[in-house]
Scaffold this active site. Structure first.
Site, PDB file in Angstrom:
ATOM      1  N   ASN A  53      13.205  19.725   7.547  1.00  0.00           N
ATOM      2  CA  ASN A  53      13.827  20.347   8.758  1.00  0.00           C
ATOM      3  C   ASN A  53      13.608  21.564   8.748  1.00  0.00           C
ATOM      4  OD1 ASN A  53      15.501  20.972  10.801  1.00  0.00           O
ATOM      5  ND2 ASN A  53      17.317  20.120  10.302  1.00  0.00           N
TER       6      ASN A  53
ATOM      7  N   ARG B 123      11.577  16.848  11.153  1.00  0.00           N
ATOM      8  CA  ARG B 123      12.256  16.878  12.306  1.00  0.00           C
ATOM      9  C   ARG B 123      11.561  17.896  13.117  1.00  0.00           C
ATOM     10  NH1 ARG B 123      17.358  20.935  13.517  1.00  0.00           N
ATOM     11  NH2 ARG B 123      17.929  19.867  15.641  1.00  0.00           N
TER      12      ARG B 123
ATOM     13  N   HIS C 256      19.903  15.969  19.677  1.00  0.00           N
ATOM     14  CA  HIS C 256      20.578  15.294  18.495  1.00  0.00           C
ATOM     15  C   HIS C 256      20.223  13.763  18.674  1.00  0.00           C
ATOM     16  CE1 HIS C 256      24.156  18.270  18.704  1.00  0.00           C
ATOM     17  NE2 HIS C 256      23.276  18.714  17.468  1.00  0.00           N
TER      18      HIS C 256
ATOM     19  N   HIS D 168      28.957  13.139  19.026  1.00  0.00           N
ATOM     20  CA  HIS D 168      28.213  14.049  18.026  1.00  0.00           C
ATOM     21  C   HIS D 168      29.087  15.503  17.742  1.00  0.00           C
ATOM     22  CE1 HIS D 168      24.870  15.346  15.002  1.00  0.00           C
ATOM     23  NE2 HIS D 168      25.429  16.488  15.283  1.00  0.00           N
TER      24      HIS D 168
ATOM     25  N   ARG E 263      28.271  28.063  21.033  1.00  0.00           N
ATOM     26  CA  ARG E 263      27.595  27.973  22.502  1.00  0.00           C
ATOM     27  C   ARG E 263      28.946  27.623  23.579  1.00  0.00           C
ATOM     28  NH1 ARG E 263      23.835  24.175  20.062  1.00  0.00           N
ATOM     29  NH2 ARG E 263      22.081  25.296  19.288  1.00  0.00           N
TER      30      ARG E 263
ATOM     31  N   ASP F 283      33.883  28.118  13.066  1.00  0.00           N
ATOM     32  CA  ASP F 283      34.226  27.030  12.094  1.00  0.00           C
ATOM     33  C   ASP F 283      35.500  26.205  12.573  1.00  0.00           C
ATOM     34  OD1 ASP F 283      32.904  25.935   9.089  1.00  0.00           O
ATOM     35  OD2 ASP F 283      34.972  25.526   9.655  1.00  0.00           O
TER      36      ASP F 283
ATOM     37  N   ASN G 113      35.388  14.577  10.135  1.00  0.00           N
ATOM     38  CA  ASN G 113      36.396  14.999   9.133  1.00  0.00           C
ATOM     39  C   ASN G 113      37.518  15.742   9.964  1.00  0.00           C
ATOM     40  OD1 ASN G 113      35.071  14.920   6.651  1.00  0.00           O
ATOM     41  ND2 ASN G 113      33.456  16.258   7.704  1.00  0.00           N
TER      42      ASN G 113
ATOM     43  N   GLU H 140      20.777  11.853   9.812  1.00  0.00           N
ATOM     44  CA  GLU H 140      19.703  12.180  10.401  1.00  0.00           C
ATOM     45  C   GLU H 140      18.414  12.226   9.213  1.00  0.00           C
ATOM     46  OE1 GLU H 140      21.947  15.444  12.189  1.00  0.00           O
ATOM     47  OE2 GLU H 140      20.544  15.267  13.831  1.00  0.00           O
TER      48      GLU H 140
HETATM   49  P1  ADP Z   1      25.883  21.393  12.079  1.00  0.00           P
HETATM   50  O1  ADP Z   1      25.081  20.507  11.447  1.00  0.00           O
HETATM   51  O2  ADP Z   1      25.666  21.441  13.753  1.00  0.00           O
HETATM   52  O3  ADP Z   1      25.589  22.785  11.504  1.00  0.00           O
HETATM   53  P2  ADP Z   1      28.193  20.058  11.010  1.00  0.00           P
HETATM   54  O4  ADP Z   1      28.069  18.805  11.418  1.00  0.00           O
HETATM   55  O5  ADP Z   1      27.994  20.490   9.668  1.00  0.00           O
HETATM   56  O6  ADP Z   1      27.264  21.077  11.989  1.00  0.00           O
HETATM   57  O7  ADP Z   1      29.535  20.558  11.490  1.00  0.00           O
HETATM   58  C1  ADP Z   1      30.169  21.630  11.115  1.00  0.00           C
HETATM   59  C2  ADP Z   1      31.842  21.556  11.681  1.00  0.00           C
HETATM   60  O8  ADP Z   1      32.395  20.704  11.061  1.00  0.00           O
HETATM   61  C3  ADP Z   1      32.226  22.778  11.359  1.00  0.00           C
HETATM   62  O9  ADP Z   1      33.083  23.162  12.494  1.00  0.00           O
HETATM   63  C4  ADP Z   1      33.328  22.402  10.400  1.00  0.00           C
HETATM   64  O10 ADP Z   1      34.402  23.123  10.444  1.00  0.00           O
HETATM   65  C5  ADP Z   1      33.603  21.019  10.512  1.00  0.00           C
HETATM   66  N1  ADP Z   1      34.078  20.344   9.367  1.00  0.00           N
HETATM   67  C6  ADP Z   1      33.300  20.076   8.257  1.00  0.00           C
HETATM   68  N2  ADP Z   1      34.276  19.502   7.209  1.00  0.00           N
HETATM   69  C7  ADP Z   1      35.328  19.513   7.846  1.00  0.00           C
HETATM   70  C8  ADP Z   1      36.640  19.017   7.282  1.00  0.00           C
HETATM   71  N3  ADP Z   1      36.713  18.748   5.981  1.00  0.00           N
HETATM   72  N4  ADP Z   1      37.677  19.205   8.252  1.00  0.00           N
HETATM   73  C9  ADP Z   1      37.507  19.636   9.469  1.00  0.00           C
HETATM   74  N5  ADP Z   1      36.248  20.075   9.955  1.00  0.00           N
HETATM   75  C10 ADP Z   1      35.230  19.996   9.244  1.00  0.00           C
END
Ligand code: ADP
Length: 396
Positions: free
Chosen positions: A7, A90, A179, A207, A240, A282, A334, A383
């Site tokens: 990727n 990807r 996605h 997603h 975004r 985050d 999560n 993915e």
């Molecule tokens: P991308 O692939 O689009 O960069 P991810 O699918 O890795 O993103 O998701 C990142 C988001 O998931 C962040 O906002 C992060 O805070 C949230 N996240 C990851 N782990 C946890 C967790 N254990 N509890 C709450 N939120 C989480």
């Protein structure tokens, strides 16, 4: 067969080496700061994460470093490059040209290049990754797996914007969605968990990661999705904005002295949950700040959830019903509280969350009550595995 999944971004590159027979990840990692200095992270299965500084003026050195790590004497996972049988890439934008993954030949390279216009930050980087692999591993087949391909089944009514139709004919400005690899993987997995085929179900896939999108999957086909011409449309994301009144661009641009490029930068990089909260993009940081009483962090989380609730409602309407709703990606997998908040607004559909079953992170599980008319599911996305499976199917 061993398949390298790549990727490639403009200054970073994520990789996994997957054994396609066992579907085991043999090693994974990433290259960062390509074109600046260069950092390689490499982790063999069951081993420690190794981080090393390696000069990466271009993607060529980055991929060379990955191949050297994979074949390394001490912690390598294959003896030589001959044990890497195919590469799956990807590719972000396949425009209207690609409705499925494809084996890469000269014609495919040209067609991907013709989509550069639609994803100027991503497609050129993806092409560099492909060219580099062709050079460093001559004779090894390369496969392109597109973020947009799964959504090419959307009907005209879903992908047409309320704009002069000539923009579609000339450019082609329309909804593409992203996605797609994740939405396809998760909807198929959700059907499997319910003991059904995707063709028998109406599924909404949420997603929800840093980038976030929702997809209506009607009998196995994407019929609508929240991202559009670019990944900017739809949900409120990490940075975004998602949907806004398009007139805001001129209104704020004039007041802040920002041109179109400046506004585009604000909408992509400084908006969303980061923009609302002023704290972070985050979800975890926002949860921590909100727990300490930060009202804007709480507002960002609430706005995020509210937009998810609205899109689920829209897609249940678009499909005239829904059998299952699946949550995936970082936040979807999560964030227990988010799922609770969203599902509390789905009782009108006959969806009932089981709070105990919902008390889990990152694990495949049905999280609705047995009596729930609409099934709620937590489905970790993968993915890379989906890319490896497509690659295997095309090179076999
Ligand atoms: P991308 O692939 O689009 O960069 P991810 O699918 O890795 O993103 O998701 C990142 C988001 O998931 C962040 O906002 C992060 O805070 C949230 N996240 C990851 N782990 C946890 C967790 N254990 N509890 C709450 N939120 C989480």
């Amino acid at each position: 067969m061993n398949i390298l999944v790549i990727n490639c971004g403009s200054s970073s590159l994520k990789y996994q080496l997957i054994n396609s027979d066992s579907e085991e990840v043999l090693a994974k990692g990433l290259c960062e700061r390509i074109g600046i200095d260069g950092v390689l992270t490499y982790q063999p299965a069951g081993g420690e994460k190794e981080k090393s500084e390696i000069a990466m003026p271009t993607h060529n050195e980055a991929i060379s470093a990955v191949l050297a790590a994979l074949t390394g004497e001490k912690t390598g996972v294959v003896k030589s490059l001959a044990e890497i049988n195919a590469v799956g890439h990807r590719v972000v934008h396949g425009g209207e040209k690609f409705t499925a993954s494809c084996l890469i030949d000269d014609a495919a390279m040209k067609a991907i290049e013709e989509c550069n216009d639609l994803a100027p930050l991503h497609n050129p980087a993806n092409l560099i990754g492909i060219r580099t692999c062709q050079k460093l591993m001559p004779g090894v087949p390369n496969v392109a797996v597109f973020d947009t391909a799964f959504h090419q089944t959307m009907p005209e009514v879903a992908y047409t914007y309320g704009l002069p139709h000539e923009y579609y004919e000339k450019y082609p400005v329309r909804r593409y969605g992203f996605h797609g690899t994740s939405h396809r993987f998760v909807s198929a997995e959700a059907a499997k968990m319910l003991g059904k085929k995707p063709e028998d179900l109406k599924i909404i896939v949420c997603h929800l990661g840093n980038g976030a999108s929702i997809c209506a999957v009607d009998h196995g086909k994407s019929v609508d999705t929240s991202m559009g011409l670019t990944p900017l449309e739809g949900l409120v994301m990490g940075t975004r904005s998602g949907d806004i009144d398009p007139a805001i661009i001129e209104f704020v641009g004039k007041k802040e002295g920002l041109d179109l490029e400046g506004m585009n930068n604000v909408l992509n990089k400084k908006s969303g949950m980061l923009g609302i909260s002023g704290v972070s993009s985050d979800g975890r940081d926002l949860g921590d700040a909100a727990a300490k009483g930060n009202k804007r962090a709480q507002l960002a989380l609430d706005v995020f959830d509210y937009r998810v609730i609205k899109y689920i409602g829209a897609y249940a309407a678009a499909m005239n019903g829904v059998d299952a709703i699946a949550f995936t990606a970082g936040i979807g997998e999560n964030n227990i509280e988010m799922r609770e908040n969203v599902c509390a607004h789905l009782t009108y559909l006959g969806a009932e969350l089981d709070k105990e079953k919902n008390n889990v992170r990152g694990e495949e599980r049905i999280i609705s009550t047995d009596a729930s008319k609409v099934k709620l599911l937590l489905v970790p996305t993968n993915e890379e595995l989906a890319i490896a499976r497509d690659t295997l199917a095309l090179v076999k």
